[in-house]
Design an enzyme around this catalytic site. Structure first.
Site, short mmCIF file in Angstrom:
data_model
loop_
_atom_site.label_atom_id
_atom_site.label_comp_id
_atom_site.label_asym_id
_atom_site.label_seq_id
_atom_site.Cartn_x
_atom_site.Cartn_y
_atom_site.Cartn_z
N GLU A 142 43.61 4.59 69.97
CA GLU A 142 43.78 5.64 68.95
C GLU A 142 42.49 5.91 68.18
O GLU A 142 42.20 5.23 67.20
CB GLU A 142 44.89 5.22 67.96
N LYS A 201 46.09 7.92 72.03
CA LYS A 201 46.77 8.46 70.84
C LYS A 201 45.75 9.21 69.98
O LYS A 201 45.08 8.61 69.15
CB LYS A 201 47.40 7.30 70.05
P1 13P Z 1 51.04 9.20 61.47
O1 13P Z 1 51.89 9.91 62.52
O2 13P Z 1 51.73 9.12 60.13
O3 13P Z 1 49.65 9.71 61.42
O4 13P Z 1 50.97 7.67 61.93
C1 13P Z 1 50.73 7.38 63.24
C2 13P Z 1 49.98 6.12 63.35
O5 13P Z 1 50.42 5.19 64.00
C3 13P Z 1 48.67 6.01 62.70
O6 13P Z 1 48.01 4.86 63.14
#
Ligand code: 13P
Length: 340
Positions: A177, A219
């Site tokens: 991510e 992500k």
């Molecule tokens: P949000 O969808 O609230 O951005 O959170 C997703 C997430 O796992 C951030 O690390």
């Protein structure tokens, strides 16, 4: 796990019509969310809230996996069943956040580097034994005057790749991510430029670290106008820019891309995902791994009162169902009206 099994777990997380619930808020983050509904962040309140989410009847039709926090993976439902088992019994795959947070990058004001590599091999092995099948690590990239710097992008991409390689060694599917934040007055074009740079470096590092992309999920943020930008791109523009950016940077060996919501309203996050899937077939599944966009209406309905649990579970079911429709490009605003 042989690579083929990692791939099958990754594919099950982006199965048709399904996406991920990110319920891995760290202690300071869940405290902030509870403050919004006037609730103290006690261990029992955190446990009760997660039980409400994980026992919502019927959501396994729309939710493939849940990302847990270290405290949560060790907690049990009221009847004593550990949360990872509560999920697995419904066919929902348990996952775990394994970074230890984004910390200030020394000598680079306003920029952050995510920590958590020390001792990670041992922690991953423990989580695997507790039932986790996938993991998450979040890097944070801010847009501003002169930032992100190459140092911030490179350091975070390298850490993401080190984490992903350790995950695969431990039989866990890594969710990678790199989040480009939506804070700021920048135009959507600037977000596209930074997201392109960040993803290019991330995939270069993943290859260098011998990470099997077939057993990896990405992500990312969507490509959006900055929150304070006077001209806000609409869903069609966001979908066009996001898909173009991903096609340029993400190899087709990656089975799926699961977006974060990043501060978009729940309806906007659903609408944008639906617009992307309505564009036709893509080289990867385009799905969700939302935290706030799945949970904000749930928290508002619950407010910490046991009597509100059924209403809160209805809100969770509804948002999950809307995002499942978005997986097929079939979400419409009317779905909100008919549920209300
Ligand atoms: P949000 O969808 O609230 O951005 O959170 C997703 C997430 O796992 C951030 O690390």
């Amino acid at each position: 796990m042989p690579p083929r099994e990692l791939e099958s777990v990754a594919r099950s997380l982006v199965a048709e019509g399904k996406g991920i619930l990110a319920a891995d808020e760290s202690s300071p983050t869940i405290e902030k969310r509870f403050k919004g509904i006037g609730l103290a962040s006690t261990e029992e309140n955190r446990r009760a809230y997660r039980e409400l989410l994980f026992t919502t009847l019927g959501v396994s039709e729309f939710i493939s996996g849940v990302i847990l926090f270290d405290e949560t993976i060790r907690q049990n439902a009221k009847d004593g069943t550990p949360f990872p088992q509560v999920l697995a019994k419904q066919g929902i795959v348990p996952g775990i956040k394994v970074d230890t947070g984004a910390k200030p990058l020394p000598w680079f004001p306003e920029e952050k580097i995510t920590e958590g590599l020390d001792g990670l091999r041992e922690r991953l092995s423990e989580y695997r034994k507790m039932g986790a099948r996938f993991a998450k690590w979040r890097a944070v990239i801010a847009i501003g005057d002169g930032i992100p710097t190459a140092c911030c992008l490179k350091g975070n991409a390298h850490a993401l790749a080190r984490y992903a390689a350790l995950c695969q060694e431990a039989d866990l599917v890594p969710i990678v991510e790199p989040e480009v934040l939506m804070d700021g007055p920048h135009a959507i074009e600037r977000c596209e430029e930074v997201t392109t740079a960040a993803l290019t470096l991330v995939f270069s590092e993943l290859l260098e670290h011998r990470v099997a992309l077939e057993g990896t999920l990405l992500k990312p943020n969507m490509v959006l106008s900055g929150k304070e930008c006077p001209k806000q791109a609409n869903a069609a523009e966001v979908a066009g820019a996001t898909v173009r950016t991903l096609r340029r940077t993400v190899p087709s060996a990656v089975p799926g891309i699961v977006f974060l919501s990043g501060g978009q309203s729940p309806e906007q996050a659903t609408l944008n995902l639906s617009a992307m899937n309505a564009l036709g077939r893509h080289p990867w599944e385009l799905s969700f791994s939302y935290g706030r966009a799945l949970q904000d209406p749930v928290l508002k309905a619950w407010k910490g009162a046991p009597a509100n649990v059924p209403a809160a579970q209805r809100a969770f079911y509804h948002r999950s169902r809307c995002n499942s429709a978005a997986r097929f490009g079939k979400y419409t605003k009317e779905m909100e009206v008919t549920a209300a």
